[in-house]
Design an enzyme around this catalytic site. Structure first.
Site: not given
Ligand SMILES: Cc1cc2nc3c(=O)[nH]c(=O)nc-3n(C[C@H](O)[C@H](O)[C@H](O)COP(=O)(O)OP(=O)(O)OC[C@H]3O[C@@H](n4cnc5c(N)ncnc54)[C@H](O)[C@@H]3O)c2cc1C
Length: 588
Positions: A116, A243, A245, A255, A258, A289, A358, A400
């Protein structure tokens, strides 16, 4: 008013929220609130992997991982937190495996790993000063790693008796007598406001990609958690670092992981040239990135982009030389995306790609146990934690590395969960709720429901997203940023005159979108003012008028605080924590 009294309330059921929830076991009660069903959280969309120096494929060490992360962060990451994360990574992956996560495997049964961007090792492992070459460090479940992780954590949280409140939209955080004691949430189904009264509150609400026009983020990525705390005078850290991507599908931003380059994919310009060789001679397409995204835009600006039918430009991601087995076994999802969304067959044609917004490097400032800290002296806000993309520990600094976010979720989500349990065990009590606990949310909702102004939601959101894309994107200037601050002020005024068609209670999604738009505006303000103040180029923050990194003046974290009178926010700074790596020029 409906009040739920629990020990812990977790806002957000992505990887960070769920990993923390797994720690909260009986006798403690835990409510997890999410505006979407837990399994629709954006973590489920993560594709490429989660990294740890397991060394299953070749020699690796957590210290090499830590150095890569620090260098990737353009030396803005806090080195103590980064060392802690990289050291804990190996344990965290084994723990996930024991929880039941189905990782892709090597023929010998051990967890498989792949390359990666920005993850390297010394070419000669016994000589730490030898040239750094790409290393296989990312663990993965095909290109559906986040999906596998989210399901695993959800099942484990359910097993512990965590209560889920899905389709509850959090509108406010309750801070009283210096302690955080709960949240206010709109039950989307009924339209009623609920109070969750808790001893400890964890925000895990994810990122804000929807502030921008082209993004890889889910529609729910509207920065709600950051906006909620910002409105309550809690600072946000390093918000200028957004960031991009490098490889979003052209125009859509969906997306293409990578991992495609990790498995050997190559970026090409209109002449077919593998142009990354010019920008990062050693690691080429596997540069971090920020560098790859800027290289793509530079190719296009200098006339080497590929012109689309509509006159816009992209570059090609060439996977045509990869074997059918790699595409089918390791990259099935993205191969399907190219076909589904653009009608392109990656076996025969290059995939048209462009940089897409991203990830949020900045967010709610915390210590390494997820406690929210509110000033330059890192004063803790009692009763409040944050973890995951919404938080800024800071392990990602100015940029990141891929696969470090999923790692951040499971390392710091767990630490926050454990710290909360210790806090409860030490005898934390329920603080009294303020008498006017609902007023702030109720007034905003009532205003939206009754306003008869001329403005409509969709055009306001479009203007915001386009402005941010054009002026606060990959390249920034003083002029563009200043212009944006005044556009944002105008949009905020227009927002006061918003007209909603749906005035009902049940499932009023228009109301939810209006509340999200207010959050987008607040987050955009924090990003823009932070970017305007930082007169240097570092990581993802590239100022055309200040093209150099300036450690003398800018090796420090930004803290942006809302001004209650809606004038420009206040900006202060706090030092970066450096353990053993002094900043050097970043070359790949
Ligand atoms: C397409 C894509 C691919 C990715 N691939 C990778 C990868 O391969 N490896 C890697 O390390 N990272 C990757 N990332 C980044 C990583 O996935 C995210 O940064 C990470 O999953 C975020 O997790 P989180 O638990 O912080 O929030 P999220 O998984 O975004 O969850 C947010 C939560 O908050 C809740 N929420 C938000 N606002 C409110 C509100 N007002 N009231 C109640 N609930 C709310 C939502 O309902 C959800 O449950 C990727 C990101 C994307 C978009």
């Amino acid at each position: 008013m409906q009040v739920h009294t629990v020990d812990v309330v977790i806002v957000g059921s992505g990887g960070a929220g769920l990993r923390a929830a797994v720690e909260i076991k009986p006798p403690y009660t835990c409510a997890v609130l999410s505006k979407v069903h837990p399994l629709r959280s954006h973590t489920g969309a993560a594709q490429g992997g989660v990294c740890a120096a397991l060394g299953n494929e070749e020699e690796d060490s957590w210290e090499w991982h830590a150095y890569d992360t620090i260098k990737g962060s353009d030396f803005l990451g806090d080195q103590d937190a980064i060392e802690l994360m990289c050291q804990d990574a190996v344990r965290a992956i084994i723990e996930l495996e024991h929880m039941g996560m189905p990782f892709s495997r090597r023929p010998d049964g051990r967890i498989a790993q792949r390359r990666f961007g920005g993850h390297t090792r010394p070419e000669n492992p016994s000589d730490p000063n030898s040239k750094r070459i790409p290393v296989r460090r990312a663990c993965y479940s095909a290109d559906r790693t986040g999906h596998a992780m989210l399901h695993t954590l959800y099942e484990n949280a359910l097993k512990n008796g965590v209560r889920f409140f899905s389709e509850f939209f959090v509108t406010d955080v309750i801070v009283h007598n210096g302690s955080c004691c709960g949240v206010v949430a709109l039950d989307i189904r009924s339209g009623q406001l609920h109070v969750f009264h808790a001893k400890a509150v964890l925000f895990a609400t994810g990122g804000y990609g929807r502030v921008y026009q082209v993004t890889s983020n889910a529609h729910a990525g509207t920065g709600d958690g950051m906006a909620v705390v910002y409105r309550r005078g809690i600072p946000l850290e390093d918000m200028e670092f957004v960031q991009f991507h490098p490889t979003g599908l052209w125009r859509l931003g969906v997306l293409i992981s990578e991992a495609a380059r990790g498995e050997g994919g190559i970026l090409r310009n209109k002449d077919g040239e593998p142009f990354m060789e010019r920008y990062a001679p050693t690691v080429k397409d596997l540069a971090p990135r920020d560098l790859v995204s800027r290289a793509i835009v530079t190719e296009i600006r200098e006339g080497r982009g590929i012109e689309a039918r509509d006159g816009t430009f992209y570059v090609g991601l060439d996977l045509t030389h990869l074997s059918e087995e790699v595409l089918r076994e390791k990259l099935p999802e993205i191969t399907g995306f190219a076909q589904l969304y653009l009608g392109v067959n990656p076996r025969k044609e290059w995939i048209p790609v462009q940089p897409t917004v991203h990830y949020a490097m900045g967010g709610i400032p915390t210590d390494v146990d997820g406690r929210v800290v509110v000033d330059e002296r890192n004063t803790v806000l009692r009763g409040m934690w944050a973890a995951g993309e919404v938080a800024c520990v800071s392990v990602h600094g100015a940029n990141r590395l891929g696969t470090n976010s999923l790692l951040d979720l499971i390392v710091f989500g767990r630490r926050a969960g454990k710290a909360i349990v210790e806090y409860l065990q030490a005898g934390a009590a329920w603080e009294e709720l303020p008498a006017d606990v609902l007023d702030f949310s109720r007034q905003r909702i009532e205003h939206l429901r009754s306003s008869n102004g001329p403005e409509r939601l969709a055009p306001l959101r479009r203007t915001l997203q386009k402005t941010m894309m054009d002026n606060v994107g990959l390249f920034r200037t003083d002029q563009g940023l200043r212009e944006t601050t005044s556009i944002l002020a105008d949009l905020r005024e227009c927002y006061q005159r918003l007209h909603l068609d749906d005035r009902g209670d049940a499932f009023n999604t228009e109301l939810v979108e209006a509340l999200e738009l207010e959050n987008l505006l607040d987050v955009a303000e924090a990003i823009t003012y932070s970017a305007l103040a930082r007169t240097e180029t570092r990581g993802a923050h590239a100022r055309e008028d200040y093209p150099q990194r300036d450690d003398q003046s800018w090796l420090k974290h930004t803290l942006v605080v809302r001004d209650p009178d809606h004038a420009a926010p206040q900006i202060t700074y706090k030092p970066v924590r450096i353990t053993r790596y002094q900043p050097v020029e970043r070359k790949y």
